[in-house]
Design an enzyme around this catalytic site. Structure first.
Site, PDB file in Angstrom:
ATOM      1  N   MET A   1       5.953   5.581   5.507  1.00 46.68           N
ATOM      2  CA  MET A   1       6.215   4.840   6.656  1.00 46.68           C
ATOM      3  C   MET A   1       7.640   4.424   6.682  1.00 46.68           C
ATOM      4  SD  MET A   1       4.043   4.938   9.051  1.00 46.68           S
ATOM      5  CE  MET A   1       2.417   4.294   8.935  1.00 46.68           C
TER       6      MET A   1
ATOM      7  N   ALA B   1       0.791  -1.327   0.141  1.00 46.95           N
ATOM      8  CA  ALA B   1      -0.151  -0.104  -0.041  1.00 46.95           C
ATOM      9  C   ALA B   1       0.864   1.278   0.135  1.00 46.95           C
ATOM     10  CB  ALA B   1      -0.858   0.140   1.199  1.00 46.95           C
ATOM     11  N   PHE B   2       0.206   2.390  -0.360  1.00 41.75           N
ATOM     12  CA  PHE B   2       1.248   3.740  -0.724  1.00 41.75           C
ATOM     13  C   PHE B   2       1.760   3.907   0.687  1.00 41.75           C
ATOM     14  CE2 PHE B   2      -0.344   7.524   0.850  1.00 41.75           C
ATOM     15  CZ  PHE B   2      -1.642   7.272   1.503  1.00 41.75           C
ATOM     16  N   LYS B   3       1.284   3.599   1.870  1.00 35.14           N
ATOM     17  CA  LYS B   3       1.847   4.130   3.348  1.00 35.14           C
ATOM     18  C   LYS B   3       2.997   3.826   3.510  1.00 35.14           C
ATOM     19  CE  LYS B   3      -2.825   4.952   5.272  1.00 35.14           C
ATOM     20  NZ  LYS B   3      -3.698   4.562   4.320  1.00 35.14           N
ATOM     21  N   ASP B   4       3.431   2.656   2.743  1.00 39.30           N
ATOM     22  CA  ASP B   4       5.071   2.155   2.849  1.00 39.30           C
ATOM     23  C   ASP B   4       5.998   3.209   2.495  1.00 39.30           C
ATOM     24  OD1 ASP B   4       4.339  -0.264   3.811  1.00 39.30           O
ATOM     25  OD2 ASP B   4       4.326  -1.090   1.999  1.00 39.30           O
TER      26      ASP B   4
END
Ligand SMILES: *Cc1c(COP(=O)(O)O)cnc(C)c1O
Length: 472
Positions: A117, A111-114
């Site tokens: 993060m 997911a793009f949050k990686d």
């Protein structure tokens, strides 16, 4: 560069201090005193940089209290082909003339949050070491955020992570992703309750000032400035990928929930990146669609916050929105304070008098997508282009196609990979085999580690006491 709060009551701070912060002490959000602008000759130089060099050039302007060599080291360790699947980090692919997909979801949790993060994990570790401090991260998740945080913080020194999730409510894939981790500093806690119960426990522990100080509690939620900063980079990278010269403009369509991703696009535009429009795509939880079309912002009550098939956008209010409103209201922090104190107690506000600016000066547009739209778009994209997209990405593509103007180039952000949401994909296109990256093969067969607790904050506090040495 110094950082201030949208509410105007916090002393200016350095990047390193803001990095470890959730809300500002005055209840606002931290942001730079001003957004730096990039001259066109610099933009031309940036066009030819690798992802890591571009990230360094951009972040260097914001993280001014971290020595250049240290920042370079953090970035070089974060954005590798090993972690993100290719040297491009965020590869762009073409669907048709003027319509592209920006692959933001090739990191460890798909997911793009990686993208943000993974940077935050390394930056956290660096800053903690420098300050000789430890931190206990507590968070609540119904899926994407928690796994991205765990994969970013696993094995990091001076960091313990307690991630609360609703028992039995996540998808099999999401559970396997989180619960299969074996790192000593990662603690999965399944609460017998709903996501909101998990969130309430996190809040209760954060509000216990003594407990908070004793264990140096922190969060990594979407209001974190370090996350926004890391996301600015890929707007530049995508722009360069689809244009030949800085005379050209592009638009972005972004599946949105908490307004974190598109807020980074807004900042890139403020910095001078030639972005025509920033298209906010929402699902049935359409508070942002209402604002960007009519100027009225009304947070949803819990019973009107729908559970949808693009679950990572199921929000009652958009927690990063205050950063944009602050700029829109010409940094009138007293007014921002008043409006968002109201939001906290469920009240909305109306800024229709400045809609002209929202749309023209700032380039925002918005549209909405429903379950039926999502299914239709997934099927259409599959049949037309032979590409599978996840339900969130489908929301963005649906809205992009609906709003696209003659000659407008739109880049659609891919915020997750389809394998994470197999059920909806199969509902849309029928029973098919969905490709998954090598590192997730057999994931569901791994042994899982999770502590199941009753819905009581005290039981979570006890877990923290057991595993973390207190600061005092
Ligand atoms: C978090 C998330 C979003 C929403 O992003 P915001 O920054 O909260 O607007 C969209 N899609 C996916 C898959 C997500 O995980």
């Amino acid at each position: 560069m110094k950082y201030i709060s949208t509410r105007g009551q916090t002393e200016p701070m350095d990047f390193s201090d803001v990095l470890l912060m959730g809300l500002a002490p005055d209840g606002g959000l931290m942001l730079p005193e001003h957004y730096p602008t990039v001259a066109s000759d610099v933009l031309e130089e940036w066009r030819h940089l690798s992802y890591t060099d571009l990230a360094l050039a951009i972040m260097q302007r914001f993280a001014t209290d971290i020595p250049y060599a240290d920042l370079k080291d953090i970035i070089d360790r974060t954005y590798t082909a090993d972690i993100f699947g290719s040297d491009d980090i965020v590869p762009v692919r073409k669907l048709e003339d003027n319509l592209y997909i920006l692959g933001l979801s090739n990191g460890p949790t798909l997911a793009f949050k990686d993208v943000a993060m993974q940077f935050l994990g390394n930056a956290f570790e660096y800053v903690l070491k420098r300050q000789d401090a430890r931190i206990t991260i507590i968070g609540a998740t119904s899926g994407d955020t928690g796994s991205a945080a765990e994969y970013a913080l696993r094995g990091k020194e001076n960091v313990e992570v307690f991630m609360l999730s609703p028992h039995g409510k996540m998808s099999e894939f999401q559970r396997a992703q989180m619960y299969s981790l074996t790192d000593d500093n990662i603690h999965n806690i399944a609460i017998k309750g709903m996501f909101d119960d998990c969130q309430d426990i996190v809040k209760a522990l954060q509000q216990d000032a003594e407990f908070k100080a004793k264990y140096n509690l922190g969060t990594v939620n979407s209001i974190n400035w370090g996350r926004i900063l890391a996301q600015i980079v890929y707007y530049f990278k995508a722009y360069f990928a689809v244009t030949d010269s800085n005379e050209e403009t592009v638009s972005f369509s972004v599946p949105s929930g908490n307004f974190g991703n598109i807020c980074a696009g807004h900042i890139a535009r403020e910095m001078g990146l030639p972005i025509e429009r920033l298209i906010v795509a929402t699902n049935e939880n359409d508070v942002l669609n209402d604002f960007f079309n009519q100027g009225a912002y009304q947070p949803r009550t819990t019973d009107k916050t729908y559970v949808t098939s693009s679950p990572s956008m199921d929000i009652s209010k958009a927690s990063n929105f205050e950063r944009f409103v602050y700029l829109l209201l010409e940094k009138d922090s007293a007014r921002v304070h008043e409006l968002f104190e109201g939001v906290k107690s469920g009240q909305g506000f109306d800024l229709s008098e400045v809609m002209e600016q929202v749309n023209n000066r700032y380039g925002f547009a918005a549209g909405k997508s429903t379950h039926a739209d999502r299914l239709h778009t997934i099927k259409e994209v599959y049949e037309q282009y032979g590409e599978l997209v996840d339900p969130h990405t489908a929301d963005g593509i649906k809205v992009a196609k609906e709003l696209q103007q003659e000659g407008e180039v739109i880049i659609c952000a891919e915020t997750a990979l389809p394998v994470k949401f197999a059920e909806t994909i199969i509902e849309a296109v029928g029973p098919i085999e969905i490709a998954r990256p090598k590192h997730t093969e057999g994931l569901e067969d791994l042994e899982q580690h999770v502590t199941v607790l009753d819905n009581k904050a005290e039981l979570v506090a006890e877990q923290i006491r057991q595993h973390v040495a207190s600061n005092v």
